[in-house]
Design a protein around this motif. Structure first.
Motif, PDB file in Angstrom:
ATOM      1  N   LYS A   1      -5.698  -3.741   6.071  1.00 27.81           N
ATOM      2  CA  LYS A   1      -6.976  -3.947   5.400  1.00 27.81           C
ATOM      3  C   LYS A   1      -8.031  -4.244   6.447  1.00 27.81           C
ATOM      4  O   LYS A   1      -7.835  -5.101   7.306  1.00 27.81           O
ATOM      5  CB  LYS A   1      -6.887  -5.104   4.406  1.00 27.81           C
ATOM      6  CG  LYS A   1      -6.095  -4.793   3.146  1.00 27.81           C
ATOM      7  CD  LYS A   1      -6.163  -5.951   2.162  1.00 27.81           C
ATOM      8  CE  LYS A   1      -5.381  -5.642   0.894  1.00 27.81           C
ATOM      9  NZ  LYS A   1      -5.432  -6.764  -0.079  1.00 27.81           N
TER      10      LYS A   1
ATOM     11  N   VAL B   1     -13.932  -3.631   1.460  1.00 22.25           N
ATOM     12  CA  VAL B   1     -12.631  -3.746   2.116  1.00 22.25           C
ATOM     13  C   VAL B   1     -11.954  -2.386   2.036  1.00 22.25           C
ATOM     14  O   VAL B   1     -11.854  -1.793   0.956  1.00 22.25           O
ATOM     15  CB  VAL B   1     -11.742  -4.820   1.458  1.00 22.25           C
ATOM     16  CG1 VAL B   1     -10.344  -4.796   2.083  1.00 22.25           C
ATOM     17  CG2 VAL B   1     -12.356  -6.198   1.621  1.00 22.25           C
TER      18      VAL B   1
ATOM     19  N   THR C   1      -8.007  -9.690   6.182  1.00 18.48           N
ATOM     20  CA  THR C   1      -9.039 -10.338   5.367  1.00 18.48           C
ATOM     21  C   THR C   1      -8.558 -11.649   4.764  1.00 18.48           C
ATOM     22  O   THR C   1      -9.336 -12.362   4.136  1.00 18.48           O
ATOM     23  CB  THR C   1      -9.491  -9.405   4.230  1.00 18.48           C
ATOM     24  OG1 THR C   1      -8.397  -9.183   3.324  1.00 18.48           O
ATOM     25  CG2 THR C   1      -9.965  -8.064   4.779  1.00 18.48           C
TER      26      THR C   1
ATOM     27  N   PRO D   1     -12.267  -5.011   6.896  1.00 18.51           N
ATOM     28  CA  PRO D   1     -13.554  -5.249   6.238  1.00 18.51           C
ATOM     29  C   PRO D   1     -14.634  -4.321   6.788  1.00 18.51           C
ATOM     30  O   PRO D   1     -14.618  -3.947   7.961  1.00 18.51           O
ATOM     31  CB  PRO D   1     -13.851  -6.716   6.567  1.00 18.51           C
ATOM     32  CG  PRO D   1     -13.121  -6.963   7.853  1.00 18.51           C
ATOM     33  CD  PRO D   1     -11.898  -6.089   7.820  1.00 18.51           C
TER      34      PRO D   1
END
Length: 472
Positions: A149, A132, A366, A151
């Motif tokens: 954020k 992440v 996320t 991934p």
């Protein structure tokens, strides 16, 4: 439709652990994120490239709205300073954190335009696994900030298998010998983290790397490009192009004219086939097209086709009235392009659009929750209950400021006195070094009007106190 010749260059082994820099590029106004509630809505994307069997180079791209930063007067014009904090974590454990600052200069304020983006990139080495990337960007001249954020799943490419890197979409690709941070094997690749093309960018530019081709006398491979629309129908299909295999690792750089594509969501597919080994591999990348002309011909607008999450499922249960009401309340943070696209969609299209609208503003994609949406709608409801009058609460001046800048640090309330009207002063101590908004009940109806503010781009009236006097 013709496309540029694909140029090949023998790959060099990447050795940089972390690199970062900034470049200014004029791009689509539709791509430029907006600043609301002191939150900087920037774009971010990731791509990975093979280093060896056990390591990959992961690149994190950023596009920051230049006009969203606070430029202060300096000796040679105006200067904005902002900082980055990029944290890489795996299984909730921080692997590394990198911090740096950047500066943007402008001779005149008029040189800072909404169509400009500041592009930035950070590079890390990764072993295979799921990560992440958590990015924080802070405007050092104000309280404006942003977090996101993203991934990143690193997939290894074994030495005996044909493989491709991710497809990096770009706003500009040129030959390069400067070895800048945007350098990729002989090319300067300026990223397009928002993946948006159209009126300002009519060429779909992309960069990718091909790994582990078989070397032999008269060896060759083929590359084929296809573009699919949101219904998975092929809208552009190019015949496979034959290339001579001059090395085991090669680069493919392309530019496809997409001037005929209408507003919508598309997928670029690149397929590589090695003649000697017989292996075939493909890679896909989603991109977006927006065209002003489509707004005049709404039947041609393609409804957004996007990945599902909890929000998309929620909006599938909304009727047209409920969707319109929510989007109307979000009008203060929606861009002009978003408003035009929304008006052009049917029920299903609006359901999908609203999911994407909030998804793009989610500071942490996320997680299931969308904190930005929850906080915004909570403030909209507060405005509805407390600022209503002749206008809907969120349409009032106080409602607009609440939705755009968030909850004030302090509110001073001054009741009506003899000969003077009721008024309020809202203080935002952490915004632009301390911003003030003055509201006066100019008609004695309880509907307060903004008469003065020290915030940039807001109404400014040093003699605002004249509004307090009740004329006989």
């Amino acid at each position: 439709m013709k496309y540029r010749s694909r140029l090949k260059y023998i790959l060099k082994t990447a050795s940089t652990v972390v690199l970062f820099t900034t470049v200014i590029t004029n791009s689509l106004s539709a791509q430029t994120p907006v600043v609301t509630d002191s939150v900087l809505q920037f774009s971010a994307d990731v791509a990975q490239f093979r280093i060896n069997d056990s390591l990959s180079l992961g690149e994190v791209y950023f596009a920051i709205p230049r006009h969203g930063l606070n430029f202060i007067e300096s000796e040679n014009g105006f200067r904005a300073r902002y900082s980055f904090e990029v944290t890489v974590s795996r299984k909730n454990k921080i692997i590394t954190t990198e911090n740096w600052t950047a500066t943007s200069f402008a001779a005149l304020r008029e040189d800072i335009k909404a169509t400009q983006s500041l592009f930035n990139v950070a590079k890390f080495q990764f072993k295979p696994g799921s990560y992440v990337i958590h990015t924080k960007i802070n405007d050092l001249n104000s309280a404006v900030h942003g977090e996101k954020k993203v991934p990143l799943k690193i997939r290894g490419v074994p030495a005996d298998s044909l493989g491709l890197s991710d497809i990096e979409l770009a706003t500009e690709i040129t030959r390069d010998t400067t070895q800048s941070v945007f350098h990729h094997n002989g090319y300067r690749v300026i990223p397009n983290p928002g993946r948006l093309f159209g009126d300002g960018l009519i060429i779909l530019r992309f960069y990718l790397e091909i790994y582990n081709l078989a070397l032999a006398e008269n060896a060759f491979y083929t590359v084929q490009y296809r573009i699919f629309d949101s219904d998975n129908s092929v809208v552009k299909n190019f015949s496979p192009r034959r290339r001579k295999t001059v090395a085991t690792n090669l680069v493919d750089v392309g530019g496809i004219n997409i001037v005929t594509l209408h507003t919508g969501v598309y997928t670029l597919q690149v397929t590589v086939r090695d003649k000697i080994s017989g292996q075939k591999v493909l890679k896909e990348q989603i991109f977006y097209v927006y065209r002003e002309r489509d707004m005049k011909d709404r039947e041609k607008v393609i409804a957004q086709h996007i990945p599902k999450n909890m929000l998309f499922k929620l909006y599938n249960s909304y009727d047209l009235q409920k969707l319109d009401a929510e989007f109307e309340s979000a009008g203060w943070i929606a861009t002009r392009v978003e408003k035009e696209i929304y008006k052009s969609l049917d029920l299903v299209g609006k359901q999908q659009f609203m999911g994407q609208f909030w998804y793009d503003r989610d500071p942490d994609s996320t997680t299931v929750r969308n904190e930005f949406r929850e906080e915004y709608l909570a403030r909209a409801e507060y405005a509805r209950q407390n600022f209503g009058g002749f206008k809907k609460g969120w349409k009032s001046d106080r409602g607009r400021i609440l939705l755009m800048y968030g909850t004030p640090s302090e509110i001073e309330r001054f009741p009506s006195e003899q000969g003077l009207r009721t008024y309020q002063i809202w203080h935002y101590y952490e915004f632009e070094g301390g911003a003030v908004f003055v509201f006066v009940d100019t008609h004695d109806w309880g509907d307060y009007s903004l008469v003065h503010s020290t915030a940039r781009d807001e109404l400014h009236d040093e003699e605002w106190e004249r509004w307090l006097t009740i004329q006989p």
